[in-house]
Design a protein around this motif. Structure first.
Motif, mmCIF file in Angstrom:
data_model
loop_
_atom_site.group_PDB
_atom_site.id
_atom_site.type_symbol
_atom_site.label_atom_id
_atom_site.label_comp_id
_atom_site.label_asym_id
_atom_site.label_seq_id
_atom_site.Cartn_x
_atom_site.Cartn_y
_atom_site.Cartn_z
ATOM 1 N N PRO A 193 0.838 -1.200 0.000
ATOM 2 C CA PRO A 193 0.000 0.000 0.000
ATOM 3 C C PRO A 193 0.872 1.250 0.000
ATOM 4 C CG PRO A 193 -0.018 -1.047 2.160
ATOM 5 C CD PRO A 193 0.646 -2.001 1.222
ATOM 6 N N ARG A 194 0.664 2.102 -0.955
ATOM 7 C CA ARG A 194 1.516 3.278 -1.125
ATOM 8 C C ARG A 194 1.298 4.286 -0.002
ATOM 9 N NH1 ARG A 194 2.605 6.166 -6.926
ATOM 10 N NH2 ARG A 194 4.144 7.689 -6.229
ATOM 11 N N MET A 195 2.372 4.867 0.445
ATOM 12 C CA MET A 195 2.338 5.840 1.521
ATOM 13 C C MET A 195 1.386 6.990 1.188
ATOM 14 S SD MET A 195 3.664 6.690 4.433
ATOM 15 C CE MET A 195 4.403 7.973 5.452
ATOM 16 N N GLY A 196 0.429 7.252 2.091
ATOM 17 C CA GLY A 196 -0.498 8.367 1.923
ATOM 18 C C GLY A 196 -1.686 8.098 1.028
ATOM 19 N N ASP A 197 -1.791 6.916 0.443
ATOM 20 C CA ASP A 197 -2.906 6.579 -0.440
ATOM 21 C C ASP A 197 -4.088 6.106 0.417
ATOM 22 O OD1 ASP A 197 -4.717 5.498 -2.267
ATOM 23 O OD2 ASP A 197 -3.130 4.836 -3.630
ATOM 24 N N ALA A 198 -4.976 7.026 0.741
ATOM 25 C CA ALA A 198 -6.081 6.724 1.662
ATOM 26 C C ALA A 198 -6.978 5.613 1.144
ATOM 27 C CB ALA A 198 -6.896 7.996 1.911
ATOM 28 N N ALA A 199 -7.247 5.603 -0.166
ATOM 29 C CA ALA A 199 -8.149 4.594 -0.737
ATOM 30 C C ALA A 199 -7.580 3.188 -0.573
ATOM 31 C CB ALA A 199 -8.394 4.901 -2.218
ATOM 32 N N VAL A 200 -6.280 3.049 -0.791
ATOM 33 C CA VAL A 200 -5.646 1.732 -0.675
ATOM 34 C C VAL A 200 -5.525 1.313 0.782
ATOM 35 C CG1 VAL A 200 -3.532 0.435 -1.126
ATOM 36 C CG2 VAL A 200 -4.397 2.016 -2.844
ATOM 37 N N TRP A 201 -5.271 2.256 1.659
ATOM 38 C CA TRP A 201 -5.089 1.948 3.074
ATOM 39 C C TRP A 201 -6.415 1.712 3.813
ATOM 40 C CZ3 TRP A 201 -1.128 0.786 6.298
ATOM 41 C CH2 TRP A 201 0.166 0.941 5.801
ATOM 42 N N ALA A 202 -7.498 2.264 3.314
ATOM 43 C CA ALA A 202 -8.782 2.201 4.023
ATOM 44 C C ALA A 202 -9.166 0.791 4.477
ATOM 45 C CB ALA A 202 -9.881 2.818 3.165
ATOM 46 N N PRO A 203 -9.200 -0.217 3.575
ATOM 47 C CA PRO A 203 -9.583 -1.557 4.028
ATOM 48 C C PRO A 203 -8.587 -2.152 5.025
ATOM 49 C CG PRO A 203 -8.749 -1.617 1.771
ATOM 50 C CD PRO A 203 -8.939 -0.181 2.125
ATOM 51 N N ARG A 204 -7.350 -1.751 4.921
ATOM 52 C CA ARG A 204 -6.355 -2.262 5.857
ATOM 53 C C ARG A 204 -6.530 -1.626 7.232
ATOM 54 N NH1 ARG A 204 -4.230 -2.294 0.751
ATOM 55 N NH2 ARG A 204 -2.905 -4.077 0.204
ATOM 56 N N ILE A 205 -6.820 -0.332 7.242
ATOM 57 C CA ILE A 205 -7.043 0.364 8.520
ATOM 58 C C ILE A 205 -8.239 -0.238 9.247
ATOM 59 C CG2 ILE A 205 -7.729 2.582 9.529
ATOM 60 C CD1 ILE A 205 -6.066 3.948 7.336
ATOM 61 N N LYS A 206 -9.251 -0.662 8.487
ATOM 62 C CA LYS A 206 -10.441 -1.269 9.099
ATOM 63 C C LYS A 206 -10.103 -2.579 9.807
ATOM 64 C CE LYS A 206 -13.944 0.716 6.009
ATOM 65 N NZ LYS A 206 -14.996 0.416 4.998
ATOM 66 N N GLN A 207 -9.035 -3.255 9.375
ATOM 67 C CA GLN A 207 -8.640 -4.513 10.023
ATOM 68 C C GLN A 207 -8.167 -4.277 11.456
ATOM 69 O OE1 GLN A 207 -5.628 -6.080 7.415
ATOM 70 N NE2 GLN A 207 -7.109 -7.029 6.039
ATOM 71 N N GLY A 208 -7.773 -3.059 11.732
ATOM 72 C CA GLY A 208 -7.336 -2.745 13.087
ATOM 73 C C GLY A 208 -5.820 -2.691 13.225
ATOM 74 N N PHE A 209 -5.382 -1.894 14.153
ATOM 75 C CA PHE A 209 -3.964 -1.674 14.374
ATOM 76 C C PHE A 209 -3.234 -2.969 14.729
ATOM 77 C CE2 PHE A 209 -0.486 -0.253 17.319
ATOM 78 C CZ PHE A 209 0.301 0.366 16.360
ATOM 79 N N ASP A 210 -3.825 -3.780 15.613
ATOM 80 C CA ASP A 210 -3.156 -5.007 16.056
ATOM 81 C C ASP A 210 -2.915 -5.980 14.905
ATOM 82 O OD1 ASP A 210 -3.122 -4.019 18.617
ATOM 83 O OD2 ASP A 210 -4.919 -5.116 19.270
ATOM 84 N N VAL A 211 -3.876 -6.091 14.002
ATOM 85 C CA VAL A 211 -3.729 -7.000 12.866
ATOM 86 C C VAL A 211 -2.607 -6.515 11.946
ATOM 87 C CG1 VAL A 211 -4.825 -7.901 10.785
ATOM 88 C CG2 VAL A 211 -6.114 -7.792 12.926
ATOM 89 N N LEU A 212 -2.567 -5.224 11.681
ATOM 90 C CA LEU A 212 -1.537 -4.671 10.809
ATOM 91 C C LEU A 212 -0.149 -4.848 11.414
ATOM 92 C CD1 LEU A 212 -3.222 -1.358 9.577
ATOM 93 C CD2 LEU A 212 -3.069 -3.554 8.406
ATOM 94 N N VAL A 213 -0.054 -4.640 12.715
ATOM 95 C CA VAL A 213 1.237 -4.819 13.394
ATOM 96 C C VAL A 213 1.678 -6.278 13.320
ATOM 97 C CG1 VAL A 213 2.426 -4.742 15.628
ATOM 98 C CG2 VAL A 213 0.958 -2.845 14.932
ATOM 99 N N LYS A 214 0.737 -7.205 13.518
ATOM 100 C CA LYS A 214 1.044 -8.633 13.449
ATOM 101 C C LYS A 214 1.583 -9.000 12.064
ATOM 102 C CE LYS A 214 -1.078 -13.179 14.303
ATOM 103 N NZ LYS A 214 -0.766 -13.805 13.017
ATOM 104 N N HIS A 215 0.943 -8.491 11.023
ATOM 105 C CA HIS A 215 1.399 -8.761 9.654
ATOM 106 C C HIS A 215 2.798 -8.184 9.423
ATOM 107 C CE1 HIS A 215 -2.981 -9.249 7.983
ATOM 108 N NE2 HIS A 215 -2.582 -10.284 8.712
ATOM 109 N N ALA A 216 3.026 -6.983 9.943
ATOM 110 C CA ALA A 216 4.327 -6.332 9.729
ATOM 111 C C ALA A 216 5.443 -7.071 10.464
ATOM 112 C CB ALA A 216 4.260 -4.881 10.203
ATOM 113 N N ILE A 217 5.156 -7.583 11.637
ATOM 114 C CA ILE A 217 6.180 -8.288 12.419
ATOM 115 C C ILE A 217 6.457 -9.676 11.840
ATOM 116 C CG2 ILE A 217 6.656 -9.375 14.660
ATOM 117 C CD1 ILE A 217 5.209 -7.027 15.982
ATOM 118 N N GLU A 218 5.405 -10.393 11.476
ATOM 119 C CA GLU A 218 5.554 -11.772 11.008
ATOM 120 C C GLU A 218 5.802 -11.873 9.501
ATOM 121 O OE1 GLU A 218 2.016 -13.741 12.255
ATOM 122 O OE2 GLU A 218 2.506 -13.604 14.413
ATOM 123 N N GLY A 219 5.463 -10.821 8.773
ATOM 124 C CA GLY A 219 5.541 -10.880 7.314
ATOM 125 C C GLY A 219 4.182 -11.244 6.756
#
Length: 289
Positions: A100-126
């Motif tokens: 997801p491109r930095m600052g692209d709200a449309a692309v980030w929107a569905p990911r933000i809905k997943q929640g902070f914890d889910v995104l962090v888990k994906h970033a840590i584990e790959g």
């Protein structure tokens, strides 16, 4: 008593030999002594070879070292922006391999809905083509979480950047990068996803190669290629890369592996495999077309 001379010099030839040796022997001794002193003194002839391989590698490495202050035994954790600059930006700056491109709200929107914890888990584990911890295993989990918060907030999220745990210095410095931060890949570097007719395995391999090339570039190649240090062709500079691209990927990869000019063998990324270096070459070449 008969008159016999006790002198060792009995002929003119012997006299000439003695005089010659009297001049040459001291000169030879002085030369040998000077050579010995020069070689044994720190900073002498052997210590001032500024163009040897190790000296070049050390100078190049120091250009882009990320410096973090430490208090006692506790590590000062980087801010989210610092982690993005030194690791995440290699892919998220331009959306490489589906990131997801930095600052692209449309692309980030569905990911933000997943929640902070889910995104962090994906970033840590790959996750999918994204390597664990953005390709930098030395990042602390809190640093990764801070980077997620920073990127998410640039796209409209309201994530709170995690604070340092108890016992860790509260002030988290922004990592300083000597020189220029990792450049955004040129538009040409964003290759199209393989056609649907290709196998899913092949598509995954291609995406993985793109990410790996960007990761290797960010881990060392960018030190010189970001700004053209020591004559290195600058990232995305079509004119500088044109004559090199004509040599082909195989020839360019061989030059990286063995070293060429001021570039040391393996481009200061000693731990990278030949395949990793080839991926980095392909990544830089793609950005210059």
């Amino acid at each position: 008593m008969t008159g016999h001379s006790n002198s060792l010099i009995k002929t003119p030839r012997q006299l000439i030999t003695v005089i010659t040796l009297a001049f040459l022997v001291p000169i030879v001794l002085i030369i040998l002594l000077a050579t010995y002193v020069a070689r044994s003194t720190p900073g002498g002839a052997a210590g001032t070879d500024a163009m040897n391989e190790k000296a070049i590698a050390d100078r190049m490495r120091s250009v882009g070292v990320v410096v973090l202050a430490e208090g006692g035994a506790s590590k000062l954790l980087q801010t989210g922006e610092a982690v993005y600059t030194t690791a995440c930006g290699a892919c998220h700056a331009a959306g490489v391999a589906g990131a997801p491109r930095m600052g692209d709200a449309a692309v980030w929107a569905p990911r933000i809905k997943q929640g902070f914890d889910v995104l962090v888990k994906h970033a840590i584990e790959g996750f999918k083509a994204m390597p664990a911890r953005g390709g930098n295993p030395n990042l602390d989990s809190i640093e990764v979480a801070r980077a997620v918060a920073f990127m998410g907030n640039q796209a409209g999220a309201k994530f709170k950047e995690p604070a340092a745990p108890a016992g860790t210095p509260a002030a988290a410095p922004t990592a300083s990068v000597s020189g220029t931060s990792i450049p955004s890949p040129a538009p040409a570097a964003i290759a199209a996803t393989p056609a649907a007719s290709g196998s899913a395995q092949a598509a995954s391999a291609v995406a993985g190669a793109k990410v790996n090339g960007a990761k290797i570039f960010a881990s060392g190649c960018n030190v010189c290629h970001a700004t053209g240090v020591a004559g290195a062709p600058k990232f995305g500079d079509k004119t500088a890369w044109a004559p090199r691209v004509g040599k082909g990927i195989d020839a360019l990869t061989a030059s990286v592996i063995t070293g060429k000019g001021a570039m040391p063998p393996r481009g200061t990324v000693a731990s990278a495999s030949d395949g990793d270096l080839r991926a980095a070459v392909e990544y830089m070449v793609a950005a210059s077309k």
